[in-house]
Design an enzyme around this catalytic site. Structure first.
Site, short mmCIF file in Angstrom:
data_model
loop_
_atom_site.label_atom_id
_atom_site.label_comp_id
_atom_site.label_asym_id
_atom_site.label_seq_id
_atom_site.Cartn_x
_atom_site.Cartn_y
_atom_site.Cartn_z
N LYS A 22 86.08 23.13 100.85
CA LYS A 22 86.20 24.57 101.07
C LYS A 22 84.82 25.20 101.26
O LYS A 22 84.60 26.02 102.16
CB LYS A 22 86.90 25.23 99.89
CG LYS A 22 86.89 26.76 99.92
CD LYS A 22 87.44 27.35 98.65
CE LYS A 22 86.43 27.39 97.52
NZ LYS A 22 85.75 28.68 97.38
N ASN A 23 83.87 24.82 100.40
CA ASN A 23 82.55 25.44 100.43
C ASN A 23 81.74 25.05 101.66
O ASN A 23 80.69 25.64 101.92
CB ASN A 23 81.77 25.10 99.16
CG ASN A 23 82.35 25.81 97.94
OD1 ASN A 23 83.10 26.77 98.07
ND2 ASN A 23 82.01 25.32 96.76
N ARG A 96 84.25 36.11 98.25
CA ARG A 96 82.83 36.36 98.36
C ARG A 96 82.22 35.76 99.62
O ARG A 96 81.30 36.33 100.22
CB ARG A 96 82.11 35.80 97.13
CG ARG A 96 80.61 35.97 97.21
CD ARG A 96 79.89 35.55 95.96
NE ARG A 96 78.46 35.65 96.20
CZ ARG A 96 77.78 36.78 96.20
NH1 ARG A 96 78.41 37.91 95.99
NH2 ARG A 96 76.48 36.79 96.43
N CYS A 120 85.64 35.37 92.83
CA CYS A 120 85.82 35.07 91.42
C CYS A 120 85.00 36.02 90.55
O CYS A 120 83.87 36.35 90.87
CB CYS A 120 85.39 33.63 91.11
SG CYS A 120 86.56 32.40 91.68
N ARG A 125 76.88 38.31 91.17
CA ARG A 125 76.48 37.40 92.23
C ARG A 125 75.96 38.26 93.38
O ARG A 125 76.64 38.48 94.37
CB ARG A 125 77.68 36.54 92.66
CG ARG A 125 78.31 35.79 91.51
CD ARG A 125 79.62 35.13 91.90
NE ARG A 125 79.44 33.90 92.59
CZ ARG A 125 80.44 33.16 93.07
NH1 ARG A 125 81.68 33.57 92.92
NH2 ARG A 125 80.22 32.04 93.72
N PRO A 126 74.75 38.79 93.25
CA PRO A 126 74.28 39.82 94.19
C PRO A 126 74.03 39.28 95.59
O PRO A 126 73.80 38.08 95.79
CB PRO A 126 72.98 40.29 93.54
CG PRO A 126 72.50 39.12 92.75
CD PRO A 126 73.75 38.44 92.24
N ASP A 128 71.50 40.49 97.29
CA ASP A 128 70.15 40.96 97.58
C ASP A 128 69.32 39.94 98.35
O ASP A 128 68.50 40.31 99.19
CB ASP A 128 69.42 41.38 96.30
CG ASP A 128 69.25 40.24 95.31
OD1 ASP A 128 70.23 39.50 95.10
OD2 ASP A 128 68.15 40.08 94.75
N LEU A 129 69.56 38.65 98.11
CA LEU A 129 68.77 37.64 98.83
C LEU A 129 69.18 37.58 100.30
O LEU A 129 68.35 37.32 101.17
CB LEU A 129 68.92 36.27 98.17
CG LEU A 129 68.36 36.16 96.75
CD1 LEU A 129 68.50 34.74 96.23
CD2 LEU A 129 66.90 36.59 96.71
N ASP A 310 80.03 24.31 89.62
CA ASP A 310 81.46 24.28 89.95
C ASP A 310 82.22 23.16 89.25
O ASP A 310 83.44 23.05 89.39
CB ASP A 310 81.65 24.17 91.47
CG ASP A 310 81.51 25.51 92.16
OD1 ASP A 310 81.38 26.54 91.46
OD2 ASP A 310 81.51 25.54 93.41
N ILE A 332 73.38 28.87 86.20
CA ILE A 332 73.58 29.43 87.55
C ILE A 332 74.25 30.80 87.48
O ILE A 332 73.75 31.78 88.04
CB ILE A 332 74.43 28.48 88.42
CG1 ILE A 332 73.83 27.05 88.39
CG2 ILE A 332 74.52 29.01 89.84
CD1 ILE A 332 72.44 26.95 88.96
N ARG A 402 93.14 28.87 96.13
CA ARG A 402 91.95 29.19 96.89
C ARG A 402 91.08 27.95 97.12
O ARG A 402 90.29 27.92 98.07
CB ARG A 402 91.10 30.25 96.18
CG ARG A 402 91.75 31.63 96.11
CD ARG A 402 90.83 32.64 95.42
NE ARG A 402 89.49 32.52 95.97
CZ ARG A 402 88.38 32.40 95.25
NH1 ARG A 402 88.45 32.38 93.94
NH2 ARG A 402 87.22 32.31 95.83
#
Length: 424
Positions: A22-23, A96, A120, A125-126, A128-129, A310, A332, A402
């Protein structure tokens, strides 16, 4: 709302084919927005998040053709014309990874408007990066009414960006955007996860020029346009790791096929130390117990090639019935111990202090009604239920849909007493 019922205490025996990741599939699908030609993705899992991304891409004007099932799914994505540069809240809030359309749309259209993402509830989990990296490529970005509004009317320009901390999603977004930027982009302290490398190899197949794949420094020479390609999605190392833990936890014997064992080195090393017997071969592995008992071992999550966050909830489930004590430290994501109260409802002995959890193994877990709080926490409940005495009913299993393809069917084929109870 669906539930899953498990009657535990049965060792898992048999063979499981590992699905595509999935990822990896989600950013690969987003990459289809970089070209007006067709991107064909095989080994794409049939999951709720994949379906959400498909709807999002169609909202942007892409077309999707799907064929095959059960490990043979292929999707052909064609974004001949991007009809909308806005990724709306009602779709993005579900997942996300939707933010991954930001870089491709901005690079191709010179403008993108993407809702701040959901997914989730495992802490802050910003984005900003993503924002800072795209700014380094010449984008003008503002946050307006819950949306990231990015503009680059004259196109993106190559730049130099150092990630202050490793970010898989930001690395993927910047790599895609830089593929169509003018000049060279250098990304330092980039993520090295197999899913990032899989995206990079697909982009190269589409005509991108990327050096340093698999290292923490990526050099990308922008090109004027990308073309179509065919790409096979890498196997899901998290799914494979979950079933490897299931074999050890139930005192079973599972052969996992279709996955390269080197993707799981950190987990397999730890399982070996804990008392698992592991045999590896070119495209799979076999996991059982070496001498009938598992021992507590300490774990710290880290970016790849370290132990993956994960798999943290799953390894904690294993430690609840292992002999002795274990310390698990999460580096993390904050708030990723929400499965702890549910495991304790089943008799686990776990104490959390800040970012660490101390687990003292108990002889047996007891079945109980529990509630899933996020994707990986959901499957840790499944693992606990498989090993527990009595019946476990897991609520809110939409999280599982998911990220785990045909979970009940794969486990049932290996002897698990598991069924889905359909909600009204």
């Amino acid at each position: 709302m669906d539930k899953i019922r498990i009657r535990g205490g049965r060792p898992l025996q048999g063979r499981i084919q590992i699905s595509g990741a999935k990822n990896a599939g989600l950013p690969l699908m987003a990459a289809s927005l970089l070209t007006d030609k067709t991107l064909t993705l095989s080994n794409l899992p049939d999951l709720a998040d994949i379906a959400t991304m498909e709807k999002l891409l169609e909202q942007h004007g892409a077309t999707a053709e799907v064929e095959g099932e059960n490990g043979t799914r292929t999707m052909r994505l064609t974004a001949g014309r991007i009809s909308s540069t806005t990724a709306p809240y009602d779709l993005v809030r579900k997942m996300r990874a939707s933010v991954l359309v930001l870089g491709p749309i901005l690079a191709r259209c010179g403008e993108a408007r993407v809702s701040l993402p959901g997914g989730c509830a495992i802490g802050n989990r910003p984005v900003d990066l993503h924002v800072k990296g795209l700014t380094a490529l010449g984008a003008e970005i503002s946050l307006e009414e819950g949306y990231i509004h990015a503009k680059a009317p004259k196109g993106l320009k190559g730049g130099h960006f150092v990630f202050p901390q490793v970010s898989v999603g930001a690395t993927e977004n910047l790599m895609m955007a830089a593929s169509l930027a003018e000049g060279e982009t250098v990304l330092v302290n980039a993520a090295r996860e197999p899913e990032v490398n899989d995206l990079a190899h697909c982009l190269v197949a589409m005509g991108a020029k990327i050096e340093g794949i698999g290292t923490d420094t990526l050099r990308i020479q922008g090109v004027a346009a990308l073309h179509g390609a065919e790409h096979r999605v890498v196997a899901d190392r998290i799914e494979a790791g979950t079933y490897a833990i299931a074999a050890a936890m139930t005192d079973g014997d599972l052969t996992l096929t279709g996955v390269c064992p080197t993707l799981l080195e950190a987990l397999l090393k730890l399982l070996g130390e804990a008392g698992a017997k592991i045999e590896t071969f070119e495209d799979g592995l076999r996991v059982s117990r070496a001498n009938g008992v598992m021992m507590g071992v300490d774990v710290m999550t880290e970016p790849y090639p370290g132990f993956p966050t994960d798999l943290q909830a799953q390894i904690m489930a294993l430690m609840t019935t292992s002999k002795g004590a274990a310390m698990i430290t999460e580096t993390i994501f904050e708030n990723r111990f929400m499965h702890v109260p549910e495991l304790c409802r089943m008799g686990a002995n776990i104490n959390v202090h800040h970012s660490s959890a101390m687990i003292r193994g108990v002889e047996k877990l007891k079945g109980a009604p529990v509630m899933a709080t996020d994707l990986r926490a959901s499957v840790s409940m499944v693992l606990a239920g498989l090993a527990a005495e009595g019946e476990t009913v897991i609520n809110r299993v939409y999280h599982l849909d998911r990220g785990y393809e045909r979970l009940e069917a794969k486990l049932a084929a290996c002897g698990a007493d598991i069924e889905r109870l359909r909600g009204e």
